[in-house]
Every structure is written in C-alpha cells, then in structure tokens.
Design an enzyme around this catalytic site. Structure first.
Site, short mmCIF file in Angstrom:
data_model
loop_
_atom_site.label_atom_id
_atom_site.label_comp_id
_atom_site.label_asym_id
_atom_site.label_seq_id
_atom_site.Cartn_x
_atom_site.Cartn_y
_atom_site.Cartn_z
N ASP A 21 -92.45 -45.05 79.79
CA ASP A 21 -92.35 -46.46 80.15
C ASP A 21 -93.63 -46.97 80.82
OD1 ASP A 21 -89.77 -46.46 79.18
OD2 ASP A 21 -88.99 -45.72 81.08
N HIS A 39 -80.45 -44.89 81.81
CA HIS A 39 -81.84 -45.34 81.83
C HIS A 39 -82.16 -46.10 80.54
CE1 HIS A 39 -86.34 -44.52 82.24
NE2 HIS A 39 -86.22 -44.75 80.95
N GLU A 40 -81.80 -45.49 79.40
CA GLU A 40 -82.08 -46.13 78.11
C GLU A 40 -81.33 -47.44 77.96
OE1 GLU A 40 -84.50 -45.47 76.13
OE2 GLU A 40 -84.93 -43.92 77.60
#
Ligand code: ZN
Length: 366
Positions: free
Chosen positions: A160, A58-59
């Site tokens: 986010d 994800h990062e």
C-alpha cells in the site's frame, strides 16, 4: 492470479488464497511445532486463522473505500505479503487512490487498538516481545496488526505504501511518471530485500520476487492504461474488417476463413448492422456439426460488446478481457470497425516507438 483457491464470496467479492500464502502459514505452524511441540503448533494454527481474518478485513478496507469512488473489485487474493485486491480500474483522482491505499493499514491499526483495549495493555512492550511464546494470543494479534500496518506502508509496489507514494507523486508529476518512479523504488526495495534474504531468512527472497514482479507489472499496466486513455477508438480501430453476411452458408464461411488470416468475423445483416461475431473456433464447430449448405449465422455469438467510435480505447480494453473483439458501431447500428487485442498491441508498439505519435484518422472512416 494462478495457483489460487477460492474460499468464498463476501460483499460481492471473491476471496482467494494463493498457494504461497498456505506455504507461508504451514512454515509458521511447523516452526512452532519444532520450537515448542504440538500444543504450540495448535495455538499457532488458531493464531494463523486470526491473522488471516485480519488480512481479509484489511483488504475489505481497500475494497469498500474503492467502491465509494465507483471502483468495483471482483476478487481479492491473499499472498504471503498480504492481500491483493484486483480493482477493475484505478480511480481517476490521485487523492482517491491515496485514501483507498491508506484504508487497508488503517483497518489493521483500528483492530490493534481494539485488541489492546481488550487486553488492557496499552503500552509498547508487546511489540518487543512478538516472538515470545509466553505472551497471550490477543496481545500477539495486536502486535501483528501493527506490524501488518507498518509493513504495508513500505513505499514499494505492490504494498500500500507504494500506492500512497504513487498517488502523492501523481499530484505533482502526473500519473505516468509517478508510476515509473514508484515502480523503480519498489524494484530497488525488492533487490535490497532479496539481498538481505541471502544472509538468513529465505522468506525474504520469496517476498522480494513478489515485490519485483508486481512492481514491473504495475508499471506496464499503467503505461497501457495511460496510452489507451489518450486515443479514440475511431482513430485506431480495424477498418479492413472481413465480414460474413447473415445468409452465408458454412461452406462460404470456411472459404472466407481460409482466404484471410483473421480470427474474428462480424456477421452483418443486409443494412450493415452487427448481429453477431464468428470466431475461427465457431466456424470449425459449424463444420463439425452442420452440413456445408446450412446457414452459419446460428453458430455466431449474439452477445457482442459494442462501443461508439468517439469512446477512448481503454473502454474497449475492459470489454476485451472476456471477448475476442469489440464491435464499433455508428448511431444507426451500422458496423464501422472492430477493436481486438491485436489492435491494442499495435497501438502500444507505435506508442513505444514514438511516444508523441498522434493517432488521428478521425472523420475519414464510417
Ligand atoms: Zn493493503
């Protein structure tokens, strides 16, 4: 961020785990053990490692998208609420921030889709059974990825969703107001979460703290970035610099140190060119090592960051992260002034007192 352990470096970015993430994982393992014994605890550990890998992916969704817009990322830290990639600056355009923020949750959705295809179960049933220990690891992991995507889209910093909200608001309201509004929403969300936590899940209180402080830090950073982007170095640099000549002795440097309250002294050659920077510590080091009549110049730091007077202050700010001062030099190499953390702090104080204050010393120095 403090309290973190580095576990490796991928694509030029350090991956670090915050201690609270480890506590969070331990809590999951322990509750599985309590509920269903050692075998379940082992399965949880495998599951945890898999989630951990998904959070890292994800990062890297954020990091690799950011890189497309010229924004580097030196490290990513994993927290209980997900990961935080330290981007070295914010992208210029709101749509770039929007895409960078969306890329992370999108990675989780892609992983979930792939896992669901593997599991051959493309129905929503799994989501309702996320707590059921009897469902398979793959399904559980798919459901967790959906959860990660949804949770990260909550419109609160540092999630986010908060960045998506800020980027969207920026298109109409400008970056600074957008950040303030997004930060306030984030803090309101943190309060609500903390309140819910009081009635049951202590983990929520924990997350609330993170969200609250991250929102405050984001608002602060954005204010500093915006303010420093608006002023030119020539208008705010320190011009009453106390310099030390190349030929000065250790004894003379000590006299200069004692006569002023400064902590950084540029070392200049005969034509006023910057050849190094002496800090208070360097002078103390010279006293310890050398004799009083020895030249002090060899104790100076030779690699000193420099900028031109026409650059904006945020350029200096980037350099100040690992240097006590940045030299402001003319085209011919002559030192015109210095920018220190204190100069930036003073600009902030003036800006806070009078947001419309015009810094305009332009042309009068040099
Ligand atoms: Zn993210």
């Amino acid at each position: 961020m403090g309290w973190s352990v580095t576990i490796g470096r991928f694509f030029g970015t350090y991956v670090r785990i915050h201690i609270t993430f480890l506590i969070f994982l331990a809590w999951i393992g322990f509750s599985a053990y309590q509920r269903a014994g050692i075998e379940a605890a082992k399965q949880s550990v495998v599951f945890i490692v898999a989630i951990f890998a998904c959070v890292v992916l994800h990062e890297f969704g954020h990091i690799l998208t950011a890189r497309r817009y010229g924004v580097r990322s030196t490290q990513v830290t994993l927290l209980p609420i997900g990961g935080v990639a330290d981007l070295d600056k914010m992208p210029e355009k709101p749509y770039q921030e929007l895409l960078i923020a969306l890329a992370g949750p999108l990675v989780n959705l892609v992983i979930a889709a792939i896992l669901l295809v593997i599991a051959g179960a493309m129905d929503g049933e799994i989501l309702r059974r996320i707590d059921d220990p009897s469902i398979g690891l793959v399904e559980k992991l798919a459901a967790t990825n959906v959860f990660l995507a949804v949770f990260n889209m909550v419109p609160a910093f540092p999630m986010d969703g908060g960045r998506v909200l800020r980027a969207a608001l920026s298109m109409w309201l400008g970056k600074q107001r957008a950040t303030m509004i997004a930060a306030q929403i984030g803090q309101a969300f943190a309060f609500a979460l903390g309140f819910l936590g009081l009635f049951g899940n202590p983990i929520l209180i924990f997350i609330a703290f993170f969200v609250y402080f991250a929102a405050a830090a984001e608002a602060q950073n954005s204010f500093v970035q915006q303010a420093t982007h608006e002023v030119r170095v020539v208008d705010v640099m320190e011009t009453r610099v106390v310099s030390i000549s190349r030929g000065a002795t250790v004894g003379e440097a000590v006299d200069i140190l004692l006569a002023t309250s400064r902590e950084s002294f540029p070392v200049l050659n005969a034509s006023g060119g910057l050849i190094g920077l002496l800090s208070r510590d360097d002078i103390v080091e010279a006293v310890r090592d050398g004799d009083t009549n020895a030249p002090v110049a060899p104790f100076a730091h030779k690699e000193i960051a420099t900028i031109t007077p026409e650059q904006t202050l945020d350029a200096a700010l980037e350099q100040l992260v690992d240097a006590p001062a940045v030299g402001v030099v003319a085209a011919d190499g002559r030192l015109l002034g210095l920018v220190t953390k204190q100069s930036v702090a003073e600009v902030m104080l003036i800006k806070a007192a009078r947001p419309d204050w015009q810094f305009s010393r332009g042309g009068r120095v040099g």
